[in-house]
Design a protein around this motif. Structure first.
Motif, mmCIF file in Angstrom:
data_model
loop_
_atom_site.group_PDB
_atom_site.id
_atom_site.type_symbol
_atom_site.label_atom_id
_atom_site.label_comp_id
_atom_site.label_asym_id
_atom_site.label_seq_id
_atom_site.Cartn_x
_atom_site.Cartn_y
_atom_site.Cartn_z
ATOM 1 N N ASP A 26 0.833 -1.211 0.000
ATOM 2 C CA ASP A 26 0.000 0.000 0.000
ATOM 3 C C ASP A 26 0.867 1.260 0.000
ATOM 4 N N GLN A 27 1.971 1.229 0.742
ATOM 5 C CA GLN A 27 2.870 2.381 0.761
ATOM 6 C C GLN A 27 3.566 2.561 -0.589
ATOM 7 N N VAL A 28 3.970 1.448 -1.200
ATOM 8 C CA VAL A 28 4.581 1.531 -2.534
ATOM 9 C C VAL A 28 3.552 2.060 -3.526
ATOM 10 N N GLN A 29 2.296 1.643 -3.384
ATOM 11 C CA GLN A 29 1.240 2.143 -4.262
ATOM 12 C C GLN A 29 1.073 3.655 -4.097
ATOM 13 N N ALA A 30 1.191 4.143 -2.864
ATOM 14 C CA ALA A 30 1.116 5.593 -2.627
ATOM 15 C C ALA A 30 2.253 6.314 -3.351
ATOM 16 N N LEU A 31 3.459 5.731 -3.315
ATOM 17 C CA LEU A 31 4.584 6.322 -4.054
ATOM 18 C C LEU A 31 4.341 6.265 -5.558
ATOM 19 N N ALA A 32 3.815 5.131 -6.028
ATOM 20 C CA ALA A 32 3.539 4.991 -7.463
ATOM 21 C C ALA A 32 2.526 6.047 -7.921
ATOM 22 N N GLY A 33 1.644 6.434 -7.017
ATOM 23 C CA GLY A 33 0.649 7.445 -7.351
ATOM 24 C C GLY A 33 1.236 8.830 -7.578
ATOM 25 N N ILE A 34 2.426 9.088 -7.044
ATOM 26 C CA ILE A 34 3.063 10.406 -7.242
ATOM 27 C C ILE A 34 4.299 10.316 -8.141
ATOM 28 N N ALA A 35 4.687 9.112 -8.524
ATOM 29 C CA ALA A 35 5.889 8.924 -9.357
ATOM 30 C C ALA A 35 5.525 9.025 -10.836
ATOM 31 N N TYR A 36 6.528 9.346 -11.624
ATOM 32 C CA TYR A 36 6.366 9.254 -13.074
ATOM 33 C C TYR A 36 7.587 8.527 -13.624
ATOM 34 N N CYS A 37 7.309 7.480 -14.384
ATOM 35 C CA CYS A 37 8.374 6.665 -14.964
ATOM 36 C C CYS A 37 8.452 6.942 -16.453
ATOM 37 N N ARG A 38 9.687 6.911 -16.960
ATOM 38 C CA ARG A 38 9.880 7.178 -18.389
ATOM 39 C C ARG A 38 11.172 6.541 -18.849
ATOM 40 N N ARG A 39 11.284 6.391 -20.158
ATOM 41 C CA ARG A 39 12.480 5.830 -20.763
ATOM 42 C C ARG A 39 13.292 6.977 -21.355
ATOM 43 N N LEU A 40 14.591 6.974 -21.061
ATOM 44 C CA LEU A 40 15.510 7.970 -21.620
ATOM 45 C C LEU A 40 16.233 7.373 -22.815
ATOM 46 N N ALA A 41 16.461 8.182 -23.828
ATOM 47 C CA ALA A 41 17.248 7.758 -24.983
ATOM 48 C C ALA A 41 18.729 7.785 -24.612
ATOM 49 N N ASP A 42 19.544 7.123 -25.394
ATOM 50 C CA ASP A 42 20.996 7.113 -25.167
ATOM 51 C C ASP A 42 21.530 8.541 -25.130
ATOM 52 N N GLN A 43 22.318 8.846 -24.114
ATOM 53 C CA GLN A 43 22.965 10.150 -23.901
ATOM 54 C C GLN A 43 21.998 11.277 -23.534
ATOM 55 N N GLN A 44 20.743 10.954 -23.253
ATOM 56 C CA GLN A 44 19.786 11.977 -22.849
ATOM 57 C C GLN A 44 20.125 12.466 -21.445
ATOM 58 N N LEU A 45 20.112 13.795 -21.255
ATOM 59 C CA LEU A 45 20.408 14.369 -19.944
ATOM 60 C C LEU A 45 19.242 14.147 -18.991
ATOM 61 N N LEU A 46 19.580 13.731 -17.789
ATOM 62 C CA LEU A 46 18.596 13.604 -16.725
ATOM 63 C C LEU A 46 18.705 14.808 -15.799
ATOM 64 N N ILE A 47 19.939 15.187 -15.471
ATOM 65 C CA ILE A 47 20.226 16.333 -14.600
ATOM 66 C C ILE A 47 21.416 17.069 -15.190
ATOM 67 N N ALA A 48 21.340 18.390 -15.202
ATOM 68 C CA ALA A 48 22.450 19.200 -15.711
ATOM 69 C C ALA A 48 23.245 19.792 -14.552
ATOM 70 N N GLU A 49 24.562 19.705 -14.660
ATOM 71 C CA GLU A 49 25.470 20.268 -13.663
ATOM 72 C C GLU A 49 25.140 21.742 -13.436
ATOM 73 N N GLY A 50 25.067 22.152 -12.174
ATOM 74 C CA GLY A 50 24.819 23.546 -11.837
ATOM 75 C C GLY A 50 23.354 23.920 -11.697
ATOM 76 N N HIS A 51 22.453 23.056 -12.130
ATOM 77 C CA HIS A 51 21.030 23.355 -12.029
ATOM 78 C C HIS A 51 20.447 22.818 -10.723
ATOM 79 N N VAL A 52 19.441 23.510 -10.244
ATOM 80 C CA VAL A 52 18.710 23.068 -9.065
ATOM 81 C C VAL A 52 17.513 22.263 -9.560
ATOM 82 N N GLU A 53 17.350 21.084 -9.001
ATOM 83 C CA GLU A 53 16.209 20.244 -9.359
ATOM 84 C C GLU A 53 15.742 19.545 -8.094
ATOM 85 N N ASP A 54 14.462 19.412 -7.936
ATOM 86 C CA ASP A 54 13.935 18.823 -6.705
ATOM 87 C C ASP A 54 13.357 17.428 -6.919
#
Length: 161
Positions: free
Chosen positions: A22-50
């Motif tokens: 049930d707790q994992v289901q609660a997390l799944a309810g706020i999570a978003y999953c996606r597939r990244l392409a090769d070399q796609q940036l997830l986080i950029a150096e120097g940027h703030v991301e939460d």
């Protein structure tokens, strides 16, 4: 992605160790999953991301900018590792760029959505924060071991000269 696959990715993540379905289901309810392409940036150096990212499948290169469009890889995160956990907790700018190596599946949680769970299930939030620390320690141990091996290699190489 589907809600069922999001749940499965999260259920098999070290982030959800010790949580009920049930707790994992609660997390799944706020999570978003996606597939990244090769070399796609997830986080950029120097940027703030939460956002906190769980590597569900694949790998992420942790890189630092060398200037003139060049970068060096300082670590590789693998399936089950977390990415962006320090920025997720501290709100500080990221000190490295994260880019996918091949097609990589990630599930992400935004801090604001995660914090919305505090009143509903404080033990879920506490357990997830403990798991973030545990996974981060595991990554740090691996990085330290790699650093020691590199240092030994450099010292042995210099002994030849």
């Amino acid at each position: 992605m589907t809600e069922e696959s999001d749940f499965n990715y999260l259920r098999h993540s070290p982030l959800t160790t010790g949580l009920t379905d049930d707790q994992v289901q609660a997390l799944a309810g706020i999570a978003y999953c996606r597939r990244l392409a090769d070399q796609q940036l997830l986080i950029a150096e120097g940027h703030v991301e939460d956002s906190l990212h769980i590597i569900a499948e694949g790998a992420i290169a942790v890189t630092r900018d060398l200037g003139k469009g060049e970068f060096t890889t300082i670590h590789v995160l693998r399936t089950g590792d977390l990415a962006g956990e320090m920025g997720f907790i501290s709100g500080q700018p990221h000190t490295a760029t994260l880019r996918s190596l091949g097609r990589t599946q990630v599930c992400s949680l935004e801090r604001e959505a995660f914090e919305s769970l505090i009143d509903k299930d404080p033990w879920l939030v506490y357990r997830v924060m403990c798991n973030i620390i545990q996974v981060s320690q595991d990554i740090l141990r691996r990085m330290n071991a790699q650093y020691v091996e590199l240092t030994k290699y450099v010292h042995r190489s210099h002994a030849v000269f």
